[in-house]
Design a protein around this motif. Structure first.
Motif, short mmCIF file in Angstrom:
data_model
loop_
_atom_site.label_atom_id
_atom_site.label_comp_id
_atom_site.label_asym_id
_atom_site.label_seq_id
_atom_site.Cartn_x
_atom_site.Cartn_y
_atom_site.Cartn_z
N HIS A 78 57.43 41.88 47.50
CA HIS A 78 56.23 41.28 47.45
C HIS A 78 56.20 39.98 48.28
N GLY A 82 53.47 36.70 45.09
CA GLY A 82 53.26 37.76 44.48
C GLY A 82 54.55 37.87 43.07
N THR A 96 47.88 38.81 35.66
CA THR A 96 47.29 39.46 36.71
C THR A 96 47.43 41.01 36.79
N TRP A 99 49.30 43.77 41.95
CA TRP A 99 48.63 43.43 43.12
C TRP A 99 48.52 44.50 44.16
#
Length: 397
Positions: A78, A82, A96, A99
């Motif tokens: 990431h 991230g 979230t 990604w």
């Protein structure tokens, strides 16, 4: 930022023990509890810069099933802010969505019907892997200012220890963009025998002066916040942590992640309300930056931000290897290099230099040109352009 909306922002957005686990899995790769692992000892983890961590825990997520011979494992690395949640929905303990969700899953470019895909939160991060917000076993308190500087190579060494624990001797591929691409390149240089292929997007063999300059501004924004307290703020009440400094750092970064074309098309000079001759936010773009600054402050940690940011500055494949050319010569895996035409932060010339450098030492390079107005974030947004060549590359290497 609107002071009225700041009172409930936590001192850190880090995941802490006791929070919902979500899809995280945990593995101790160094430290006392590691002594019973087959073939291991209770040794601490020594960092490239000389720091020492008594224990290192890794939070990771995984999708698909590992083949009996371990040959179908893919590592996804990431970027700066991230974490291990590459794919899947948001929910308790995971604020979230994935990604890179459009890239990882059944039937997608990283097809979890065939591949075992792993992503771990990096060393120094704040979503379950040992970092500044973690408890220092020697003091019983968060490391805070005592957490050492980490490098991309430190991150990769921790990932290699995790791979050992998972029974993965060789990755089918290592994939990453931006800081994730830095990790992938170091995998190729540090462990060439353990990597079958590399996929790197919007990254570079070494951080440029301008990239370091932007990083410095971001770190200064965080460290200049009086509530940062030198990095020892974890006992602060909500609203009393260094969220303003972290938000400003994110605002600066957000501008570098997108292109002028996108900002102009989306915002132009439109306003939040009527014309107002004050210093309060007036334009839509200001509201957009405030939103993203506050959003990061709620899910990230200021200490992790400055350390991972510094790790990117320190990234240089040539360090200790004589030259960039000799470092690239260590990479034997076929490599897909992707570039976004409008990327102003990691401009295409850096990926061209990387690809040409690999070819000059006999490397097998596949080039992908992403035509997108979205700037650096294009490698995350333009999955329809990136996924097909990745799928073909992995099927043919």
């Amino acid at each position: 930022m609107n002071p009225r909306s700041e009172h409930d922002i936590p001192a850190t957005g880090a995941w802490r023990p006791g929070d919902p686990v979500a899809d995280r899995r945990f593995c101790r790769v160094a430290g006392a509890d590691d002594a019973d692992a087959a073939g291991s000892t209770a040794r601490p983890f020594r960092l490239e810069g000389g720091g020492l961590l008594a224990e290192v825990d890794v939070a990771y997520e995984a999708w698909g099933e590992l083949a009996p011979d371990g040959s179908n494992a893919v590592l996804v690395c990431h970027a700066l802010t991230g974490d291990a949640h590459v794919a899947g929905r948001s929910g308790p303990g995971q604020p979230t969505p994935g990604w890179w969700d459009a890239l990882v899953g059944p039937g997608r470019a990283l097809d979890t019907d065939r591949l075992f895909v792993v992503c771990s939160n990096v060393l120094g991060g704040c979503q379950g892997t040992t970092g500044p917000s973690s408890i220092d076993p020697e003091t019983g308190k968060p490391y805070g200012s005592n957490f050492p500087v980490v490098t991309i190579r430190d991150m990769v060494r921790v990932q290699a220890l995790l791979a050992d624990r998972l029974g993965i001797r060789r990755w089918r591929a290592v994939v990453g963009g931006s800081m994730g691409g830095m990790q992938a390149l170091e995998w190729g240089a540090m462990y060439p025998e353990r990597v079958g292929a590399l996929v790197v997007a919007s990254t570079t063999a070494s951080a440029s002066a301008q990239q370091i300059a932007w990083s410095h501004i971001g770190r200064m924004a965080v460290q200049s916040d009086p509530r940062f307290r030198g990095g020892d703020y974890y006992d602060a009440d909500p609203g009393e942590g260094p969220h303003r400094g972290l938000a400003v750092a994110r605002m600066c970064a957000q501008v570098t992640y997108r292109s002028d074309e996108v900002f102009t098309e989306r915002f132009h000079r439109s306003m939040l309300g009527g014309l107002d001759f004050t210093l309060d936010p007036l334009f839509d773009v200001e509201g957009y930056l405030d939103y993203h600054g506050t959003k990061l402050a709620r899910r990230f940690d200021a200490n992790s931000y400055v350390r991972l940011n510094r790790a990117m500055d320190l990234h240089d494949l040539a360090r200790g290897r004589g030259s960039t050319e000799s470092a690239l010569a260590r990479i034997t895996a076929p490599t897909l290099v992707a570039s976004v035409r409008s990327d102003g932060l990691y401009p295409p010339i850096q990926q061209h230099v990387l690809a040409d450098g690999l070819r000059s030492v006999g490397g097998d390079v596949t080039w992908v040109d992403i035509d997108s107005p979205h700037g650096h974030d294009g490698f995350l947004i333009e999955t329809p352009q990136l996924a097909p060549p990745i799928r073909t590359f992995l099927e043919t290497t």
